[in-house]
Design a protein around this motif. Structure first.
Motif, PDB file in Angstrom:
ATOM      1  N   ILE A 231       0.673  -1.637  -1.812  1.00 49.41           N
ATOM      2  CA  ILE A 231      -0.672  -1.065  -1.752  1.00 49.41           C
ATOM      3  C   ILE A 231      -0.569   0.452  -1.888  1.00 49.41           C
ATOM      4  CG2 ILE A 231      -2.695  -0.696  -0.284  1.00 49.41           C
ATOM      5  CD1 ILE A 231      -2.224  -3.421   0.922  1.00 49.41           C
ATOM      6  N   PRO A 232      -1.290   1.067  -2.837  1.00 48.73           N
ATOM      7  CA  PRO A 232      -1.256   2.528  -2.967  1.00 48.73           C
ATOM      8  C   PRO A 232      -1.615   3.188  -1.644  1.00 48.73           C
ATOM      9  CG  PRO A 232      -2.422   1.540  -4.811  1.00 48.73           C
ATOM     10  CD  PRO A 232      -2.185   0.438  -3.833  1.00 48.73           C
ATOM     11  N   THR A 233      -0.830   4.203  -1.275  1.00 46.52           N
ATOM     12  CA  THR A 233      -0.987   4.839   0.030  1.00 46.52           C
ATOM     13  C   THR A 233      -1.009   6.353  -0.134  1.00 46.52           C
ATOM     14  OG1 THR A 233       0.167   3.014   1.120  1.00 46.52           O
ATOM     15  CG2 THR A 233      -0.024   5.070   2.342  1.00 46.52           C
ATOM     16  N   LEU A 234      -1.951   6.999   0.538  1.00 45.24           N
ATOM     17  CA  LEU A 234      -2.074   8.449   0.558  1.00 45.24           C
ATOM     18  C   LEU A 234      -1.700   8.946   1.945  1.00 45.24           C
ATOM     19  CD1 LEU A 234      -5.556   8.721  -1.217  1.00 45.24           C
ATOM     20  CD2 LEU A 234      -3.295   8.904  -2.267  1.00 45.24           C
ATOM     21  N   PHE A 235      -0.808   9.956   1.986  1.00 40.89           N
ATOM     22  CA  PHE A 235      -0.364  10.494   3.277  1.00 40.89           C
ATOM     23  C   PHE A 235      -0.542  12.000   3.291  1.00 40.89           C
ATOM     24  CE2 PHE A 235       2.871  12.634   5.837  1.00 40.89           C
ATOM     25  CZ  PHE A 235       2.631  12.071   7.079  1.00 40.89           C
TER      26      PHE A 235
ATOM     27  N   THR B 187     -11.919 -12.980  -2.666  1.00 41.08           N
ATOM     28  CA  THR B 187     -12.187 -12.380  -3.969  1.00 41.08           C
ATOM     29  C   THR B 187     -12.114 -10.858  -3.932  1.00 41.08           C
ATOM     30  OG1 THR B 187     -13.624 -14.243  -4.568  1.00 41.08           O
ATOM     31  CG2 THR B 187     -13.876 -12.207  -5.841  1.00 41.08           C
ATOM     32  N   TRP B 188     -12.614 -10.259  -2.877  1.00 40.75           N
ATOM     33  CA  TRP B 188     -12.767  -8.809  -2.826  1.00 40.75           C
ATOM     34  C   TRP B 188     -11.786  -8.098  -1.899  1.00 40.75           C
ATOM     35  CZ3 TRP B 188     -16.075  -6.374  -6.130  1.00 40.75           C
ATOM     36  CH2 TRP B 188     -17.024  -7.164  -6.772  1.00 40.75           C
ATOM     37  N   PHE B 189     -11.421  -8.704  -0.786  1.00 40.04           N
ATOM     38  CA  PHE B 189     -10.526  -8.046   0.180  1.00 40.04           C
ATOM     39  C   PHE B 189      -9.085  -8.452  -0.111  1.00 40.04           C
ATOM     40  CE2 PHE B 189     -14.680  -7.919   2.115  1.00 40.04           C
ATOM     41  CZ  PHE B 189     -14.716  -6.695   2.754  1.00 40.04           C
ATOM     42  N   THR B 190      -8.566  -7.899  -1.201  1.00 39.96           N
ATOM     43  CA  THR B 190      -7.263  -8.319  -1.700  1.00 39.96           C
ATOM     44  C   THR B 190      -6.285  -7.150  -1.762  1.00 39.96           C
ATOM     45  OG1 THR B 190      -7.823  -7.924  -4.019  1.00 39.96           O
ATOM     46  CG2 THR B 190      -8.384 -10.088  -3.097  1.00 39.96           C
ATOM     47  N   HIS B 191      -5.042  -7.505  -1.948  1.00 40.12           N
ATOM     48  CA  HIS B 191      -3.941  -6.560  -2.057  1.00 40.12           C
ATOM     49  C   HIS B 191      -4.168  -5.552  -3.190  1.00 40.12           C
ATOM     50  CE1 HIS B 191      -0.064  -5.459  -3.906  1.00 40.12           C
ATOM     51  NE2 HIS B 191       0.460  -5.517  -2.688  1.00 40.12           N
ATOM     52  N   ASP B 192      -4.695  -6.012  -4.304  1.00 44.11           N
ATOM     53  CA  ASP B 192      -4.863  -5.163  -5.485  1.00 44.11           C
ATOM     54  C   ASP B 192      -6.174  -4.391  -5.491  1.00 44.11           C
ATOM     55  OD1 ASP B 192      -2.479  -6.179  -7.278  1.00 44.11           O
ATOM     56  OD2 ASP B 192      -3.440  -7.955  -6.425  1.00 44.11           O
ATOM     57  N   ASN B 193      -7.005  -4.605  -4.495  1.00 40.32           N
ATOM     58  CA  ASN B 193      -8.318  -3.947  -4.427  1.00 40.32           C
ATOM     59  C   ASN B 193      -8.406  -3.043  -3.207  1.00 40.32           C
ATOM     60  OD1 ASN B 193     -10.824  -3.649  -5.780  1.00 40.32           O
ATOM     61  ND2 ASN B 193     -11.842  -4.925  -4.248  1.00 40.32           N
ATOM     62  N   ALA B 194      -7.245  -2.548  -2.743  1.00 40.33           N
ATOM     63  CA  ALA B 194      -7.195  -1.767  -1.514  1.00 40.33           C
ATOM     64  C   ALA B 194      -6.365  -0.504  -1.704  1.00 40.33           C
ATOM     65  CB  ALA B 194      -6.607  -2.607  -0.378  1.00 40.33           C
TER      66      ALA B 194
ATOM     67  N   LEU C  83      -1.848  -9.188   2.404  1.00 39.49           N
ATOM     68  CA  LEU C  83      -3.162  -9.538   1.878  1.00 39.49           C
ATOM     69  C   LEU C  83      -2.999 -10.438   0.664  1.00 39.49           C
ATOM     70  CD1 LEU C  83      -4.901  -6.035   2.046  1.00 39.49           C
ATOM     71  CD2 LEU C  83      -5.550  -8.046   3.384  1.00 39.49           C
ATOM     72  N   PRO C  84      -4.000 -11.271   0.381  1.00 41.79           N
ATOM     73  CA  PRO C  84      -3.907 -12.134  -0.808  1.00 41.79           C
ATOM     74  C   PRO C  84      -3.946 -11.306  -2.086  1.00 41.79           C
ATOM     75  CG  PRO C  84      -6.093 -12.281   0.171  1.00 41.79           C
ATOM     76  CD  PRO C  84      -5.244 -11.511   1.140  1.00 41.79           C
ATOM     77  N   ALA C  85      -3.338 -11.836  -3.129  1.00 38.68           N
ATOM     78  CA  ALA C  85      -3.348 -11.162  -4.419  1.00 38.68           C
ATOM     79  C   ALA C  85      -4.745 -11.209  -5.020  1.00 38.68           C
ATOM     80  CB  ALA C  85      -2.333 -11.806  -5.356  1.00 38.68           C
ATOM     81  N   GLY C  86      -5.028 -10.260  -5.897  1.00 35.69           N
ATOM     82  CA  GLY C  86      -6.330 -10.216  -6.551  1.00 35.69           C
ATOM     83  C   GLY C  86      -6.295  -9.258  -7.713  1.00 35.69           C
ATOM     84  N   VAL C  87      -7.435  -8.651  -8.024  1.00 40.00           N
ATOM     85  CA  VAL C  87      -7.531  -7.682  -9.106  1.00 40.00           C
ATOM     86  C   VAL C  87      -8.310  -6.472  -8.610  1.00 40.00           C
ATOM     87  CG1 VAL C  87      -7.408  -9.414 -10.938  1.00 40.00           C
ATOM     88  CG2 VAL C  87      -9.638  -8.745 -10.013  1.00 40.00           C
ATOM     89  N   ARG C  88      -8.055  -5.323  -9.234  1.00 42.01           N
ATOM     90  CA  ARG C  88      -8.836  -4.133  -8.934  1.00 42.01           C
ATOM     91  C   ARG C  88     -10.230  -4.294  -9.540  1.00 42.01           C
ATOM     92  NH1 ARG C  88      -7.335   1.064  -8.033  1.00 42.01           N
ATOM     93  NH2 ARG C  88      -5.834   0.055  -6.636  1.00 42.01           N
TER      94      ARG C  88
ATOM     95  N   LEU D 269      -9.556   4.150  -5.888  1.00 48.87           N
ATOM     96  CA  LEU D 269     -10.077   2.807  -6.160  1.00 48.87           C
ATOM     97  C   LEU D 269     -11.037   2.804  -7.339  1.00 48.87           C
ATOM     98  CD1 LEU D 269     -10.683   1.599  -2.498  1.00 48.87           C
ATOM     99  CD2 LEU D 269      -9.136   0.533  -4.145  1.00 48.87           C
ATOM    100  N   ALA D 270     -11.744   3.917  -7.539  1.00 52.23           N
ATOM    101  CA  ALA D 270     -12.697   4.011  -8.640  1.00 52.23           C
ATOM    102  C   ALA D 270     -12.034   4.433  -9.952  1.00 52.23           C
ATOM    103  CB  ALA D 270     -13.808   4.994  -8.289  1.00 52.23           C
ATOM    104  N   GLY D 271     -10.713   4.638  -9.915  1.00 48.97           N
ATOM    105  CA  GLY D 271     -10.005   5.032 -11.123  1.00 48.97           C
ATOM    106  C   GLY D 271     -10.085   6.501 -11.439  1.00 48.97           C
ATOM    107  N   ARG D 272     -10.437   7.321 -10.433  1.00 49.88           N
ATOM    108  CA  ARG D 272     -10.523   8.764 -10.640  1.00 49.88           C
ATOM    109  C   ARG D 272      -9.292   9.425 -10.029  1.00 49.88           C
ATOM    110  NH1 ARG D 272     -15.872  11.240  -8.541  1.00 49.88           N
ATOM    111  NH2 ARG D 272     -15.472  12.752 -10.200  1.00 49.88           N
ATOM    112  N   PRO D 273      -8.498  10.154 -10.802  1.00 50.62           N
ATOM    113  CA  PRO D 273      -7.273  10.773 -10.265  1.00 50.62           C
ATOM    114  C   PRO D 273      -7.611  11.828  -9.217  1.00 50.62           C
ATOM    115  CG  PRO D 273      -7.740  11.574 -12.480  1.00 50.62           C
ATOM    116  CD  PRO D 273      -8.693  10.461 -12.232  1.00 50.62           C
TER     117      PRO D 273
END
Length: 576
Positions: free
Chosen positions: A15-19, A157-164, A181-186, A325-329
């Motif tokens: 899961i992408p993490t910001l510190f 569907t929404w609370f997934t590993h790839d959407n967090a 978390l379960p696998a999913g999609v962004r 999450l919104a795809g904005r760097p």
């Protein structure tokens, strides 16, 4: 740049993490790209319900934790010691993977109680309609009918590993953190809809004060514009005019390249004209470029202080997680400061012009803003469907039309113009369904039509046709109503954009009306008894038949005159 002011990118269990470094208690948050705007009106509240269920197993804790469901994002956040952070995040993920469904009905009741205390603004509904971002202004109609399988499916569907995205602020990364978390999609950002044919627009509301929002490109100049507008409104309406107690603005990034600037000024009833006029004058001044350099510098100075504060990077983490999450760097602090100090009054003026073209203003009831260049937002539909017509009982000007493509409520105004509220089946956001046969169809544009069989004489076959035509997923089944509207109390015009209030209830009888009803009833009974006695036994040969008939007619006429007001009270009211 100070290394402790930087935001570091890493991963935890993929899961992408910001510190960011921060002294004191550790803070952390798990953010998902799902919110109210991803729901439907008939299913509204499911994300909020998942959030509540996921936190139930936390129980009572000594550390601070909570959750928040927003328009496009859901946050789980916590503050405490390192081991408490680890325990919280691990438990949240475990609960999302296996929600405590034995708690479902209890959490539904809690959500309904929470909703009863909430007063959402109506601007999103008028701007976006009863869909997408407009749902933040609508009731959580879906909560009551959600089944365990519905809630599980939404979570999977929404609370997934790839959407967090995970963010952490502390002296170091916590040890032993595991996020299963379960696998999913962004998930992509919600679609942006519109219920406004043209902007700038306005609508009237019964509340005092003036409220406005505008959609602008999300830039540093736009943030500074919101700050300059705040200063100008406060100066004009509070400090100089003394009309308002609160005059303020807010800036909210939508995370899709645009943001919403909201401005508000309150007003007493006798100051509403002055506040509305002063509000419009402030906006007009900025739109023609009257932007004081001193105001811009003051707003810029506050923004720069926030960016250079000791924990500026840590405070930015929740918003940076949403951007990711919104795809904005994410952007660095140095870049933001450089852009901040490069903004000129000319750029702020450009934002003011952009905001003027997208503005939606809420004015107090009885006021308009067409004189200022705003177009009235539609409260009715441009057309009515054709089909079977059901006249409202006791009102020849109002009728319900049930057609093959939808339903319409039509009425004739005093000036002879026709108005209609129309909901097409294919654009039906929700159908509120009561056991007594009443229906409220709500369109995606926010226009609603009440279908009351008792008011319009709708037969069961026609009602079944409507039920079969609407999308099954749009049906919201509600418990029995305490009150049912009668012809004498029904609305004489289309309801317009009203998705929350129940159908009109009968007018309650006041104490004065009850007393009048008793007096009139007693007098009517006495007069009727006298009239009956005279009619049956009052034919005196000495007075003549003509006098006897005249007296009888008079007494029966008097009885009718006494009875008529009592009948009107009974028809127009009911006992409390």
């Amino acid at each position: 740049m100070n290394p402790q002011a930087a935001v570091h990118h890493t991963e935890v269990d993929g899961i992408p993490t910001l510190f960011a470094y921060a002294a004191g208690p550790m803070r952390a948050g798990l953010v998902f790209r799902v919110g109210v705007a991803d729901e439907s009106l008939a299913g509204a509240g499911v994300t909020h319900l998942v959030e509540h269920l996921a936190l139930h197993r936390q129980g009572l804790a000594d550390y601070h934790f909570n959750g928040a469901t927003k328009a496009a994002f859901t946050h789980f956040h916590v503050e405490g010691a390192e081991h408490e952070i680890v325990a919280y995040l691990t438990a949240v993920c475990a609960s999302l993977a296996g929600l405590p469904m034995e708690r479902l009905e209890t959490e539904k009741e809690i959500l309904r109680t929470e909703e009863s205390r909430r007063e959402p603004g109506q601007l999103p509904l008028w701007r976006y309609g009863a869909q997408g971002y407009g749902l933040v202004a609508c009731p959580e109609w879906g909560v009551r009918n959600l089944r365990p399988d519905d809630v599980r499916q939404w979570a999977q569907t929404w609370f997934t590993h790839d959407n967090a995205v995970l963010w952490i602020a502390g002296e170091r990364m916590p040890y032993g953190l595991s996020l299963k978390l379960p696998a999913g999609v962004r998930r992509a950002m919600p679609a942006v809809t519109s219920a406004l044919p043209v902007t700038p627009a306005y609508f009237s509301d019964g509340k005092g004060g003036v409220l406005l929002d505008a959609v602008v490109t999300d830039t540093t100049a736009a943030r500074l514009y919101a700050g300059v507008l705040d200063r100008e409104l406060s100066r004009a309406l509070r400090q100089e005019g003394g009309y308002s107690y609160t005059a303020a603005t807010d800036y909210s990034a939508r995370r899709d390249g645009f943001a919403t600037v909201t401005a508000f000024a309150d007003a007493l009833p006798d100051r509403q004209d002055a506040v509305l006029g002063g509000f419009v004058d402030v906006l007009a001044g900025l739109q023609v470029g009257r932007i004081a350099q001193a105001d811009l510098d003051a707003v810029r100075g506050r923004a720069d202080s926030a960016l250079t504060a000791p924990e500026a990077a840590a405070r930015r983490l929740p918003g940076l997680a949403e951007d990711l999450l919104a795809g904005r760097p994410p952007r660095g602090l140095d870049d933001l400061r450089a852009e901040l100090w490069a903004v000129t009054p000319l750029q702020v003026h450009a934002v003011a012009v952009e905001a003027a073209g997208t503005s939606l203003m809420q004015v107090p009831s009885g006021h308009t803003a067409d004189w200022a260049g705003y177009t009235e937002a539609p409260t009715s539909s441009p057309y009515a469907v054709t089909g079977r017509r059901f006249e409202q009982a006791g009102d020849g000007g109002t009728a319900l039309v049930v057609g093959d493509e939808g339903v319409s409520l039509t009425c004739t105004e005093r000036d002879g113009r026709q108005r209609a509220a129309t909901v097409l089946y294919r654009a039906c956001a929700a159908v509120l369904n009561w056991p007594d046969g009443a229906r409220r169809l709500i369109g995606t544009d926010g226009i609603s039509v009440d279908l009351e069989p008792g008011l319009y004489g709708v037969d069961t076959h026609t009602l079944a046709v409507v039920d079969a035509a609407v999308p099954p997923a749009a049906v919201v089944r509600l418990p029995p109503r305490q009150n049912r509207p009668r012809p004498e109390t029904a609305a004489a015009a289309p309801a317009g954009r009203d998705v929350s209030s129940p159908p009109p209830a009968p007018v309650r009888r006041t104490a004065g009306q009850t007393a009048a009803l008793i007096v009139l009833g007693l007098l009517t009974v006495v007069c009727a008894f006298v009239a009956l006695s005279v009619t049956a036994f009052g034919n005196d040969p000495q007075t003549g038949v003509g006098a006897w008939i005249g007296l009888s007619v008079f007494l029966w006429g008097l009885t009718g005159l006494l009875a008529w007001p009592a009948v009107r009270i009974v028809r127009r009211t009911r006992r409390a």
